[in-house]
Motif scaffolding. Structure first.
Motif, mmCIF file in Angstrom:
data_model
loop_
_atom_site.group_PDB
_atom_site.id
_atom_site.type_symbol
_atom_site.label_atom_id
_atom_site.label_comp_id
_atom_site.label_asym_id
_atom_site.label_seq_id
_atom_site.Cartn_x
_atom_site.Cartn_y
_atom_site.Cartn_z
ATOM 1 N N ASP A 477 0.827 -1.217 0.000
ATOM 2 C CA ASP A 477 0.000 0.000 0.000
ATOM 3 C C ASP A 477 0.853 1.256 0.000
ATOM 4 O OD1 ASP A 477 -2.227 -1.604 0.015
ATOM 5 O OD2 ASP A 477 -2.625 -1.372 2.169
ATOM 6 N N SER A 478 2.078 1.132 0.499
ATOM 7 C CA SER A 478 2.960 2.311 0.583
ATOM 8 C C SER A 478 3.851 2.441 -0.647
ATOM 9 C CB SER A 478 3.839 2.211 1.834
ATOM 10 O OG SER A 478 3.057 2.063 2.998
ATOM 11 N N VAL A 510 6.109 4.834 7.116
ATOM 12 C CA VAL A 510 5.852 3.411 6.876
ATOM 13 C C VAL A 510 6.457 2.575 8.006
ATOM 14 C CG1 VAL A 510 6.235 1.481 5.283
ATOM 15 C CG2 VAL A 510 5.802 3.786 4.389
ATOM 16 N N THR A 513 4.128 2.664 10.872
ATOM 17 C CA THR A 513 2.962 1.791 10.656
ATOM 18 C C THR A 513 3.324 0.327 10.937
ATOM 19 O OG1 THR A 513 2.148 3.302 8.951
ATOM 20 C CG2 THR A 513 1.209 1.077 8.984
#
Length: 528
Positions: A477-478, A510, A513
């Motif tokens: 997703d990043s 990131v 996360t």
């Protein structure tokens, strides 16, 4: 771009040609070494500096040498190079200890004869029209005992020549093994015994704190009456005042001196003493030796700048041209292990232990340890290299240990690096496979196999279902692309380590996360 070499002293044209033939760019300025200010101005443009004795490579010159990788001294003595400054800057200092060994040894033998037979004084007298046969009665060398202080490369040649002259040879040298003494045909003795037994004493040792004034008044007192002393090694090995007194009194019958405590020696307390023969530091001064050391230093510097081969270095373990290709992948592995551990270490380090097992234990482990320390220290000190790393580690109080052993596990070669801090021990191990590529095979006791890329993610986590999927989703997703993915664990459901190679930098957001993911204990980026 080809490496650039500056020759700042008079060197053989054949040596200049060697640099050119090997593909290096060479700048031959034989008088530049005498101009310290000018040398300091231009040294930053060169990768290598070839010198003799006229160039003084000071701390200031080294500080200006941004590109310099190697200093090559055509000859043995490196008194004109600031070794600590060069080492701190990561510059290798090489000399050529073998190119003039025979010449220096021959000079010592010639000086021994000259003193024993009073040849210089007899020559001057005869050419002055005198015929003083009774004045110049000499001493026979056959069957006399020669005492060598230092039995290394030059001393061993002197021993061989002296035995050929039917002399008995005894030697004092802490590094001379019993086997080597037998091989040379010399008797190994302690220093006091050498002083007591020798008819002739010749010195062949470097000048250090331990050898400074190794022959002083107390030493001379222990010698035979009528002893001869020959010094073609280094000024400062003999207390010149004490030798002068002993020559004047007749305790020492003759002395032959090629080196002085201060050079050029235009004045010296020894001058004019009875039985004295002097030469102006001619030990290495033959046309053959001058050529040999020049050619040797050109070859050595070229080998290092082009192949990474290190020979006759004062401040780094040697790596021969033959072993360089074999050693290269292990140097890379050792540096990667050090870098891996260095990037994960956040507390003060007490000790770094290197364990070498299997084939690698038979290799040049000093070079490998230097490479590992380089990798370890680089996160803190960007300019560190294999020359400066051992010194910098020592300055920081880091104890360095290396252990070698035969193959015990499944790997033919194996290196483990353990970092011991105030709080814990952490280890990382690796090997080199037949493809020549280094691999990580164990981290903190957890087995895995990973090839390290330029950008890696290191994650410690609990071994629970769903972790891999969640991690993959966060990275995907990043927009972070996964190149390789490597896992290891202590046991099902317990501690695990994940090493992920990615195609570029991972943004801090990131990492945050990932750190918040369930089961994640630690995440760090590693750069190699």
């Amino acid at each position: 771009m080809a490496p650039r070499v500056l020759i700042s002293d008079k060197l053989s044209p054949a040596a200049v040609q060697i640099f050119k033939d090997r593909g290096l760019e060479v700048d031959f300025q034989p008088d530049l070494g005498k101009d310290k200010e000018r040398l300091a101005e231009v040294i930053g443009e060169y990768d290598g500096l070839a010198i003799r004795s006229a160039t003084k490579v000071t701390e200031k010159i080294i500080a200006n040498a941004g590109r310099l990788k190697v200093i090559g001294r055509a000859g043995i003595g490196v008194d004109n190079v600031d070794i600590p400054a060069a080492t701190a800057k990561g510059v290798i200092v090489m000399n050529t200890p073998f190119g003039n060994a025979i010449t220096t040894a021959e000079h010592a033998i010639a000086m021994m004869f000259a003193a024993a037979r009073q040849i210089p004084a007899a020559d001057a007298s005869t050419q002055a029209g005198k015929w003083e046969k009774s004045k110049f009665v000499g001493t026979e060398i056959t069957s006399k005992t020669l005492g060598l202080i230092g039995c290394g490369n030059i001393g061993s040649i002197v021993a061989e020549r002296a035995i050929g002259l039917k002399m008995r040879v005894i030697a004092f040298d802490p590094f001379l093994s019993a086997e080597r003494a037998i091989e040379l045909g010399v008797e190994k003795v302690d220093l006091d015994e050498l002083f007591r037994r020798a008819d002739f004493i010749t010195l062949h040792t470097p000048l250090t704190e331990k050898t400074k004034n190794i022959i002083d008044s107390a030493a001379i007192e222990k010698m035979k009456d009528g002893v001869y002393i020959i010094n073609c090694a280094r000024g400062g090995l003999v207390d010149e005042g004490a030798l002068r007194d002993a020559l004047d009194s007749g305790k020492v019958k003759g002395a032959a001196v090629d080196v002085f405590s201060s050079e050029p020696a235009t004045e010296n307390i020894l001058f004019g003493a009875p039985g004295l023969v002097c030469t102006p530091h001619l030990g290495a001064s033959t046309s053959e030796a001058q050529e040999n050391v020049a050619l040797q230093v050109a070859e050595q510097m070229s080998d290092y700048l082009l192949k990474g081969a290190v020979s006759n270095a004062i401040n780094m373990p040697s790596i021969t041209a033959e072993e360089a290709p074999i050693l290269t992948p292990f140097v890379k592995l050792a540096e990667q292990l050090g870098s891996f551990a260095g990037q994960l270490t956040e507390t003060s380090v007490r000790c770094i232990r290197l364990e070498y097992e299997g084939d690698v234990a038979e290799m040049n482990v000093k070079a490998l340890t230097a490479a590992a320390l380089t990798g370890f220290l680089r996160p803190l000190l960007q300019t560190v290299n294999m020359v400066s790393a051992p010194v910098l580690a020592r300055e920081r109080g880091i104890q360095v240990e290396d252990v070698r052993r035969e193959q015990q596990g499944v790997y033919e070669n194996y290196i483990r690096l353990t970092v011991i801090t105030e709080r814990q021990e952490r280890s990382v191990a690796g090997t080199v496979f037949s493809d020549g590529k280094p691999r990580i095979i164990q981290v903190k006791g957890i087995n895995m196999e990973a090839e390290l890329g330029s950008h890696m993610l290191y994650i410690t986590n609990a071994d629970k279902p769903g972790f891999i999927g969640h991690l993959g989703m966060v990275l995907g997703d990043s927009g972070v692309n996964i190149a390789t993915f490597n896992l290891g664990r202590t046991a099902p459901g317990e501690d695990a380590i994940c090493l992920v190679e990615v195609d570029g930098d991972v943004p801090a957001s990131v990492l945050d996360t990932i750190n918040r993911l369930e089961h994640v204990k630690q995440v760090k980026t590693l750069v190699f």
